[in-house]
Scaffold this active site. Sequence first.
Site, PDB file in Angstrom:
ATOM      1  N   ASP A 216       0.848  -1.189   0.000  1.00 16.08           N
ATOM      2  CA  ASP A 216       0.000   0.000   0.000  1.00 16.08           C
ATOM      3  C   ASP A 216       0.883   1.238   0.000  1.00 16.08           C
ATOM      4  O   ASP A 216       2.020   1.211   0.500  1.00 16.08           O
ATOM      5  CB  ASP A 216      -0.917   0.016   1.222  1.00 16.08           C
TER       6      ASP A 216
ATOM      7  N   HIS B 102      -4.332  10.903   5.262  1.00 15.73           N
ATOM      8  CA  HIS B 102      -3.204  10.194   5.880  1.00 15.73           C
ATOM      9  C   HIS B 102      -2.619  10.891   7.105  1.00 15.73           C
ATOM     10  O   HIS B 102      -1.939  10.256   7.922  1.00 15.73           O
ATOM     11  CB  HIS B 102      -2.100   9.925   4.856  1.00 15.73           C
TER      12      HIS B 102
ATOM     13  N   GLU C 165       0.822   5.746   0.411  1.00 20.44           N
ATOM     14  CA  GLU C 165       0.147   7.019   0.654  1.00 20.44           C
ATOM     15  C   GLU C 165       0.847   8.057  -0.215  1.00 20.44           C
ATOM     16  O   GLU C 165       2.059   7.961  -0.457  1.00 20.44           O
ATOM     17  CB  GLU C 165       0.202   7.419   2.126  1.00 20.44           C
TER      18      GLU C 165
ATOM     19  N   HIS D 258      -5.489   6.762   7.335  1.00 22.55           N
ATOM     20  CA  HIS D 258      -4.840   5.824   6.434  1.00 22.55           C
ATOM     21  C   HIS D 258      -3.347   5.807   6.744  1.00 22.55           C
ATOM     22  O   HIS D 258      -2.718   6.847   6.918  1.00 22.55           O
ATOM     23  CB  HIS D 258      -5.049   6.246   4.975  1.00 22.55           C
TER      24      HIS D 258
ATOM     25  N   ASP E 260      -2.542  -0.397   6.608  1.00 22.72           N
ATOM     26  CA  ASP E 260      -3.475  -0.785   5.550  1.00 22.72           C
ATOM     27  C   ASP E 260      -3.027  -2.058   4.858  1.00 22.72           C
ATOM     28  O   ASP E 260      -3.851  -2.901   4.474  1.00 22.72           O
ATOM     29  CB  ASP E 260      -3.638   0.350   4.533  1.00 22.72           C
TER      30      ASP E 260
END
Length: 240
Positions: free
Chosen positions: A7, A57, A9, A152, A157
């Site tokens: 994942d 985030h 960001e 997030h 995640d």
Amino acid sequence: MRQIVLDTETTGLSAENGDRIIEIGCVEMVARKLTGNNRHFYLNPERDSHEDALKVHGISNEFLKDKPKFAIIADELLDYLQGAEVIIHNAPFDVSFLNKELELMGREPLRQCVAKVTDSLMMAKELFPGKRNSLDALCDRLEVDNSGRTLHGALLDAELLADVYINLTRGQNSLMMDVGGPSQDGDDAPVVDLSTFVLPVLAANDQEMADHEKLLQDIDKASKGKTVWRLEAALAEKAA
């Protein structure tokens, strides 16, 4: 095969318009088991995050100022991903950012390094047509505890997605049966005569029938009326 749940960001929504990666989280699975051999990077994107991205985030521009740039960690990341199946929720988004970072370095796209990329969002849409399939929605539906997810975060995640992926694909191994090949010790596998078993027939109750009909309606709606039973009914009516 090694599987890496990944994942990212980012500073915003568009790699092509200059947004950059600020965090990467990776979780390794071997034989569908978490190994603990994970990777986590914060990155200096050399630009500020958009306000909307910050709300998602919560990683401040100030926090990222002394973090390494993507080019510094690229070799470590690619060595880690080498030859693995990479599992990403909404893969086109994350892959577009990774590819843009690699392109800025003059490197080949991600797919040249990994065995395959699996999009868990597409898997979920096939399994649950017409339903919400965000990571939070899947955690709720598949009973994965996401109570610690207030913002997030790439590593958190990725860890949640690993649990979601296992639940999405649960039963694949148990449904694999070797009924005709040699066993591991070289002897012939025993043949089981299923005709000796009397299997009960369990009829669906009214609630189960209603749930089934609702599922068919959701699938039909998601396919815009192109389901097999809708087409067959139309052909039968036309023939009549």
